[in-house]
Write a protein that holds these residues in place. Structure first.
Motif, PDB file in Angstrom:
ATOM      1  N   SER A 261      18.075 -29.274  -5.302  1.00  0.00           N
ATOM      2  CA  SER A 261      16.552 -29.835  -5.200  1.00  0.00           C
ATOM      3  C   SER A 261      15.674 -29.308  -3.735  1.00  0.00           C
ATOM      4  N   PHE A 262      16.857 -29.254  -2.619  1.00  0.00           N
ATOM      5  CA  PHE A 262      15.926 -28.788  -1.161  1.00  0.00           C
ATOM      6  C   PHE A 262      15.768 -27.446  -1.571  1.00  0.00           C
ATOM      7  N   VAL A 263      16.167 -26.294  -1.990  1.00  0.00           N
ATOM      8  CA  VAL A 263      16.051 -24.932  -1.715  1.00  0.00           C
ATOM      9  C   VAL A 263      14.938 -25.115  -2.917  1.00  0.00           C
ATOM     10  N   ALA A 264      14.753 -25.658  -4.182  1.00  0.00           N
ATOM     11  CA  ALA A 264      13.742 -25.776  -4.998  1.00  0.00           C
ATOM     12  C   ALA A 264      12.314 -26.146  -4.321  1.00  0.00           C
ATOM     13  N   PHE A 265      12.242 -27.475  -3.395  1.00  0.00           N
ATOM     14  CA  PHE A 265      11.413 -27.872  -3.108  1.00  0.00           C
ATOM     15  C   PHE A 265      10.385 -27.016  -1.944  1.00  0.00           C
ATOM     16  N   TYR A 266      11.512 -26.919  -1.177  1.00  0.00           N
ATOM     17  CA  TYR A 266      11.389 -25.235  -0.231  1.00  0.00           C
ATOM     18  C   TYR A 266      10.856 -24.292  -0.641  1.00  0.00           C
ATOM     19  N   ALA A 267      11.277 -23.617  -1.382  1.00  0.00           N
ATOM     20  CA  ALA A 267      10.659 -22.136  -2.371  1.00  0.00           C
ATOM     21  C   ALA A 267       9.320 -22.303  -2.518  1.00  0.00           C
ATOM     22  N   SER A 268       9.028 -23.414  -3.463  1.00  0.00           N
ATOM     23  CA  SER A 268       7.724 -23.666  -3.528  1.00  0.00           C
ATOM     24  C   SER A 268       6.592 -23.637  -3.138  1.00  0.00           C
ATOM     25  N   LYS A 269       7.248 -24.409  -1.706  1.00  0.00           N
ATOM     26  CA  LYS A 269       5.817 -23.834  -1.009  1.00  0.00           C
ATOM     27  C   LYS A 269       6.312 -22.633   0.347  1.00  0.00           C
ATOM     28  N   GLY A 270       7.392 -22.108  -0.332  1.00  0.00           N
ATOM     29  CA  GLY A 270       6.990 -20.246   0.626  1.00  0.00           C
ATOM     30  C   GLY A 270       7.822 -20.544   1.673  1.00  0.00           C
ATOM     31  N   TRP A 271       8.860 -21.302   1.680  1.00  0.00           N
ATOM     32  CA  TRP A 271       9.508 -21.538   2.618  1.00  0.00           C
ATOM     33  C   TRP A 271       8.819 -22.453   3.835  1.00  0.00           C
ATOM     34  N   ARG A 272       7.926 -22.909   4.316  1.00  0.00           N
ATOM     35  CA  ARG A 272       6.607 -23.643   4.614  1.00  0.00           C
ATOM     36  C   ARG A 272       7.024 -24.973   5.024  1.00  0.00           C
ATOM     37  N   VAL A 273       7.108 -25.484   6.068  1.00  0.00           N
ATOM     38  CA  VAL A 273       6.996 -26.463   6.144  1.00  0.00           C
ATOM     39  C   VAL A 273       5.307 -27.095   7.116  1.00  0.00           C
ATOM     40  N   GLY A 274       4.677 -27.814   6.120  1.00  0.00           N
ATOM     41  CA  GLY A 274       3.237 -27.494   6.238  1.00  0.00           C
ATOM     42  C   GLY A 274       2.741 -26.660   6.799  1.00  0.00           C
ATOM     43  N   GLN A 275       1.924 -26.532   7.554  1.00  0.00           N
ATOM     44  CA  GLN A 275       1.343 -25.075   7.387  1.00  0.00           C
ATOM     45  C   GLN A 275       2.193 -23.921   8.363  1.00  0.00           C
ATOM     46  N   SER A 276       3.278 -24.767   9.070  1.00  0.00           N
ATOM     47  CA  SER A 276       4.361 -23.715   9.404  1.00  0.00           C
ATOM     48  C   SER A 276       5.422 -22.761   9.110  1.00  0.00           C
ATOM     49  N   PRO A 277       5.836 -21.827   9.358  1.00  0.00           N
ATOM     50  CA  PRO A 277       7.016 -21.328   8.599  1.00  0.00           C
ATOM     51  C   PRO A 277       8.495 -22.359   9.207  1.00  0.00           C
ATOM     52  N   MET A 278       8.966 -21.844   8.026  1.00  0.00           N
ATOM     53  CA  MET A 278      10.327 -22.802   8.126  1.00  0.00           C
ATOM     54  C   MET A 278      10.975 -22.218   9.302  1.00  0.00           C
ATOM     55  N   LYS A 279      11.579 -22.370  10.068  1.00  0.00           N
ATOM     56  CA  LYS A 279      12.626 -21.555  11.138  1.00  0.00           C
ATOM     57  C   LYS A 279      13.810 -22.447  11.180  1.00  0.00           C
ATOM     58  N   ASP A 280      14.368 -23.559  10.672  1.00  0.00           N
ATOM     59  CA  ASP A 280      15.665 -23.754  10.473  1.00  0.00           C
ATOM     60  C   ASP A 280      16.220 -24.403   9.540  1.00  0.00           C
ATOM     61  N   TRP A 281      16.616 -23.740   8.488  1.00  0.00           N
ATOM     62  CA  TRP A 281      16.500 -24.506   7.282  1.00  0.00           C
ATOM     63  C   TRP A 281      18.168 -25.738   7.229  1.00  0.00           C
TER      64      TRP A 281
ATOM     65  N   ARG B  72      15.932 -17.544  19.736  1.00  0.00           N
ATOM     66  CA  ARG B  72      14.429 -17.112  19.297  1.00  0.00           C
ATOM     67  C   ARG B  72      14.762 -15.596  18.993  1.00  0.00           C
ATOM     68  N   GLY B  73      14.036 -15.488  18.566  1.00  0.00           N
ATOM     69  CA  GLY B  73      14.274 -14.286  17.923  1.00  0.00           C
ATOM     70  C   GLY B  73      14.946 -13.499  17.084  1.00  0.00           C
ATOM     71  N   LYS B  74      15.234 -14.699  16.642  1.00  0.00           N
ATOM     72  CA  LYS B  74      16.231 -14.416  15.418  1.00  0.00           C
ATOM     73  C   LYS B  74      15.228 -14.594  13.519  1.00  0.00           C
ATOM     74  N   ARG B  75      14.991 -13.819  12.921  1.00  0.00           N
ATOM     75  CA  ARG B  75      14.357 -13.761  12.391  1.00  0.00           C
ATOM     76  C   ARG B  75      14.743 -14.634  10.553  1.00  0.00           C
ATOM     77  N   PHE B  76      14.242 -15.632   9.819  1.00  0.00           N
ATOM     78  CA  PHE B  76      14.186 -16.472   9.826  1.00  0.00           C
ATOM     79  C   PHE B  76      14.679 -16.087   8.153  1.00  0.00           C
ATOM     80  N   SER B  77      15.882 -16.551   7.265  1.00  0.00           N
ATOM     81  CA  SER B  77      16.106 -16.114   6.327  1.00  0.00           C
ATOM     82  C   SER B  77      16.631 -17.037   5.152  1.00  0.00           C
ATOM     83  N   PRO B  78      15.443 -17.090   4.044  1.00  0.00           N
ATOM     84  CA  PRO B  78      16.063 -18.224   3.394  1.00  0.00           C
ATOM     85  C   PRO B  78      17.285 -18.619   2.829  1.00  0.00           C
ATOM     86  N   PRO B  79      17.680 -19.612   2.553  1.00  0.00           N
ATOM     87  CA  PRO B  79      19.217 -19.607   1.933  1.00  0.00           C
ATOM     88  C   PRO B  79      19.540 -19.775   0.874  1.00  0.00           C
TER      89      PRO B  79
END
Length: 212
Positions: A150-170, A123-130
């Protein structure tokens, strides 16, 4: 068969108009009684002869009326049977829909039973795209065979979001891909697989939030 109406033809009038008034009345009442109530007349002489000439058309009209009634009855039965058939079909379709919904629920329950909730990021740690290199290093460390590009391209195209929520742990997302890859036996996750993993990731994060 009693009737409420019948057709009076001009030929009846032509046959009656030359009779004496008394005979006209007798034949006319005989025609009406026979046409409506099928009452046999008590006539004789000329009135009986006139009635005998008219009678075939009265019988023909009665038969047509009887046939119309029979057809109406048949149509009514057909309509009733059709309604019953439609109701039965509607009930069967409703049962199929209910069974389909139950099957979907059973599949979701099965997925939940076999699913291990991910470890949330601190908690409190800001997510940073890998970067691709970071994902590659992590995948090599786990020796999972996941394609980092493929992993990075997929989530980058979604703005590093999982569904409607921001990703917290890649890293947890990588582990999820890894598990699904082992289950499916494929080298790279397909779009459908990735969508399924997105749904599971959101669900796991919400479950973690609800824990005391």
């Amino acid at each position: 068969m009693k009737r409420d109406q019948f057709t009076f033809y001009r030929s009846y009038y032509e046959a009656l108009k030359n009779l004496p008034k008394r005979d006209q009345t007798a034949v006319l009442m005989a025609v009406i009684g026979y046409a409506l109530d099928e009452t046999e007349p008590s006539l004789s002489g000329v009135p009986l002869s006139v009635f005998t000439l008219i009678r075939p058309t009265l019988d023909s009209g009665r038969n047509k009326a009887r046939n119309r009634m029979n057809k109406c009855g048949t149509r009514s039965d057909q309509t009733e049977n059709k309604l019953k058939t439609n109701q039965e079909q509607t009930c069967k379709e409703g049962e199929k829909e209910v069974e389909s919904e139950r099957e979907v629920e059973r599949e979701k329950e099965s997925e939940n039973d076999s699913y291990t909730p991910p470890t949330p990021s601190p908690r409190g740690k800001r997510f940073s795209p890998p970067t691709v290199d970071e994902v590659r290093a992590y995948c090599q460390e786990r020796n999972n065979g996941v394609d980092p590009e493929s992993f990075v391209a997929f989530y980058a195209s979604k703005g590093w979001r999982v569904g409607q929520s921001p990703m917290k742990d890649w890293k947890q997302a990588v582990i999820t891909w890894e598990k699904r890859r082992k289950q499916e036996g494929t080298e790279k996750p397909t779009a459908q697989i990735m969508n399924d993993e997105t749904y599971k990731y959101i669900r796991a994060m919400y479950q973690h939030k609800e824990e005391p």
